[in-house]
Design a protein around this motif. Sequence first.
Motif, short mmCIF file in Angstrom:
data_model
loop_
_atom_site.label_atom_id
_atom_site.label_comp_id
_atom_site.label_asym_id
_atom_site.label_seq_id
_atom_site.Cartn_x
_atom_site.Cartn_y
_atom_site.Cartn_z
N MET A 1 0.85 -1.19 0.00
CA MET A 1 0.00 0.00 0.00
C MET A 1 0.88 1.24 0.00
SD MET A 1 -3.50 -0.67 1.87
CE MET A 1 -4.07 0.58 0.77
N HIS A 2 0.60 2.15 -0.94
CA HIS A 2 1.39 3.38 -1.05
C HIS A 2 0.63 4.52 -0.40
CE1 HIS A 2 4.13 1.33 -3.66
NE2 HIS A 2 3.17 1.02 -4.51
N GLY A 3 1.18 4.98 0.71
CA GLY A 3 0.53 6.09 1.41
C GLY A 3 1.25 7.40 1.15
N THR A 4 0.53 8.46 1.46
CA THR A 4 1.11 9.79 1.28
C THR A 4 1.39 10.38 2.65
OG1 THR A 4 -0.19 10.07 -0.71
CG2 THR A 4 0.70 12.08 0.28
N LYS A 5 2.54 10.93 2.83
CA LYS A 5 2.93 11.53 4.11
C LYS A 5 1.92 12.60 4.53
CE LYS A 5 6.67 13.87 6.46
NZ LYS A 5 7.88 14.67 6.32
N GLY A 6 1.47 12.50 5.81
CA GLY A 6 0.53 13.48 6.32
C GLY A 6 -0.93 13.12 6.08
N LYS A 7 -1.14 12.10 5.22
CA LYS A 7 -2.53 11.68 4.93
C LYS A 7 -2.84 10.38 5.69
CE LYS A 7 -3.61 14.61 1.47
NZ LYS A 7 -3.10 14.52 0.11
N SER A 8 -4.12 10.06 5.78
CA SER A 8 -4.47 8.80 6.43
C SER A 8 -4.35 7.64 5.43
CB SER A 8 -5.90 8.89 6.97
OG SER A 8 -6.80 8.93 5.88
N LEU A 9 -4.22 6.44 5.99
CA LEU A 9 -4.14 5.26 5.12
C LEU A 9 -4.91 4.13 5.76
CD1 LEU A 9 -2.81 3.87 2.59
CD2 LEU A 9 -1.02 3.10 4.17
N SER B 1 2.99 -4.51 3.00
CA SER B 1 4.08 -3.55 3.17
C SER B 1 3.57 -2.17 2.80
CB SER B 1 5.29 -4.00 2.36
OG SER B 1 5.35 -3.38 1.16
N ILE B 2 3.96 -1.23 3.63
CA ILE B 2 3.43 0.14 3.49
C ILE B 2 4.58 1.09 3.14
CG2 ILE B 2 2.43 2.08 4.80
CD1 ILE B 2 0.77 -0.08 6.28
N THR B 3 4.35 1.88 2.11
CA THR B 3 5.35 2.90 1.78
C THR B 3 4.76 4.27 2.11
OG1 THR B 3 4.64 3.33 -0.49
CG2 THR B 3 6.14 1.48 -0.18
N VAL B 4 5.63 5.14 2.54
CA VAL B 4 5.19 6.51 2.84
C VAL B 4 5.89 7.42 1.84
CG1 VAL B 4 5.10 8.34 4.55
CG2 VAL B 4 4.86 5.95 5.26
N ASN B 5 5.12 8.15 1.07
CA ASN B 5 5.68 8.93 -0.03
C ASN B 5 5.36 10.41 0.09
OD1 ASN B 5 6.42 6.53 -1.99
ND2 ASN B 5 4.38 6.13 -1.18
N VAL B 6 6.17 11.17 -0.58
CA VAL B 6 5.93 12.61 -0.65
C VAL B 6 5.67 12.93 -2.12
CG1 VAL B 6 6.94 14.89 -0.24
CG2 VAL B 6 7.49 12.98 1.29
N PRO B 7 4.62 13.66 -2.42
CA PRO B 7 4.37 13.98 -3.84
C PRO B 7 5.56 14.76 -4.42
CG PRO B 7 2.52 14.65 -2.47
CD PRO B 7 3.61 14.25 -1.54
#
Length: 451
Positions: free
Chosen positions: A32-40, A131-137
């Motif tokens: 799962m690709h999450g965005t930093k600062g957002k919920s997942l 596995s969870i990734t935390v990404n920045v746009p």
Amino acid sequence: MESFGIAVSLLLCVMIQMSGANTELISVPLVMHGTKGKSLHIPVETHFGMNQVEFQGTWSQISPKENHLVTFENSKAIPNLQLKDTLIFNLTSISLTFKQLDEAAEGEYQLQINIIFPGQDKLESVIKTVSITVNVPLSTPVMKKSSEGTLVEDQDNVTLTCIVENGAKAKYQWLKNGKMVSLSERHIFSQNNTTLFINPVKKEDIGMYSCAVANPISHARSKVMELSVFYGPYNLEVNSDQGLRIGEVFTVNQGELIFFDCLADSNPPNTCVWISRTDNGTEVLMTGPRFEVPPHKLAQPTKFLCRAFNNMTKKQDEAHFTLVVANLGKGSEKLQGESAVSPLAAITISSLLIILCMLFVLFRKTCHPKRVLMKIYNRPMPEQKGLHRSGHEDATEDFGIYEFVSIPGKMESNHASCRSLARLDSVKDLHTTIYDVIRHVPETPTLSLLK
Ligand SMILES: *[C@@H]1O[C@H](CO)[C@@H](O)[C@H](O)[C@H]1NC(C)=O
Ligand SMILES: *[C@@H]1O[C@H](CO)[C@@H](O)[C@H](O)[C@H]1NC(C)=O
Ligand SMILES: *[C@@H]1O[C@H](CO)[C@@H](O)[C@H](O)[C@H]1NC(C)=O
Ligand SMILES: *[C@@H]1O[C@H](CO)[C@@H](O)[C@H](O)[C@H]1NC(C)=O
Ligand SMILES: *[C@@H]1O[C@H](CO)[C@@H](O)[C@H](O)[C@H]1NC(C)=O
Ligand SMILES: *[C@@H]1O[C@H](CO)[C@@H](O)[C@H](O)[C@H]1NC(C)=O
């Protein structure tokens, strides 16, 4: 051998443990690709009635660090109190939600659950990992060129760099005119593709470049940047609007002014030097793209050459050509130079051919050739009587002396009178025109009309 067997069974055990004993009961996304600062939200699909079974399990982080998140069973959940503010556990769906992702949340997570189905004393154990990734746009990348100066082919090199201000885990790609640039001897990427090095540059490298970046949650493309390269001269050609051109020979009518243009594919535009070539040597006549031939120099075929030079690449090319002056205009008396014979001869021959063709067409239209031929052959060559010809299969029948007679008052009639050579004496007084059509027939000497 024994140790091998043990190793295999151990590996099998691990694999079963890893994949879960029963894959159909529960499914969880692999990544799962999450965005930093957002919920997942990590969805969990259960393929059985949750309220018809007895279950108990845990959610935990297994890498990069081990961390217990929540323990749950049918009726209650006990979350890790330290993570109370960052995580939400939903007991109805046994799913997990991160309220606000930060980099620390990145890693591998495991759902482990034991289920007892009603009427069975067997325990089903399921283990799932996500596995969870935390990404920045990614921000729009900016492209830089190593030198703002002009590039000269085969001499200079250039490095293009792609810079992304914000964002992480970017994959870089280079595009030329919208198409991917691929690796070659002259095109080298840095390890992470952030730079493209072209060494040396060539004409083919001219184009609009951009870099594209992408990470799991975003993608962006830089503005295009033009790469220009000095090159050439290539495909040098000498052209003229006037005169007749055959290969490298231009034939021009006497008295006519002639200009030559020197055209080459060159950046910057090439300079041109016009040179005349004689047996004695060469002489520079002028410099510039257009060459005007001085008329007094045209007594005989003259050889010239155009030398194109690119002052940036320091490369040059030459095109040779010959100028012939022919006296094609009215009142021609003599030919200028040997080469002038051929165009004049060609014109004479074609004019003759056209006259012959016109005569033949006229002849066919005004009188039936067969009738006339019969008359010709019957009179001077009685031995041909037996030779029967049904059609027009032998061209030798057409040979002879043909005559056209116009009879006043009968012009409106379609059937003009035709007479053979045999009656020539009797019609001498009439206004007549006689055309001689004689061709050489090598294999039938008996048909010779010279007899
Ligand atoms: C928990 O999950 C169920 C089923 O997906 C859903 O209907 C419910 O709204 C969720 N509860 C909360 C508090 O999100
Ligand atoms: C690239 O060009 C620069 C000067 O423009 C030169 O100093 C450098 O050696 C060149 N690099 C290579 C690998 O040829
Ligand atoms: C790409 O690699 C170069 C070294 O090869 C490094 O200096 C640079 O920071 C890297 N850039 C990114 C965005 O990873
Ligand atoms: C670099 O770019 C090439 C071609 O565009 C691609 O095949 C390769 O996977 C890229 N490598 C990285 C580390 O992004
Ligand atoms: C060659 O040079 C000589 C003397 O310089 C000159 O008389 C002659 O006309 C020249 N020939 C040609 C073809 O220019
Ligand atoms: C090179 O050629 C161009 C185009 O012909 C001209 O504009 C320029 O002045 C020349 N430069 C030099 C240094 O001769």
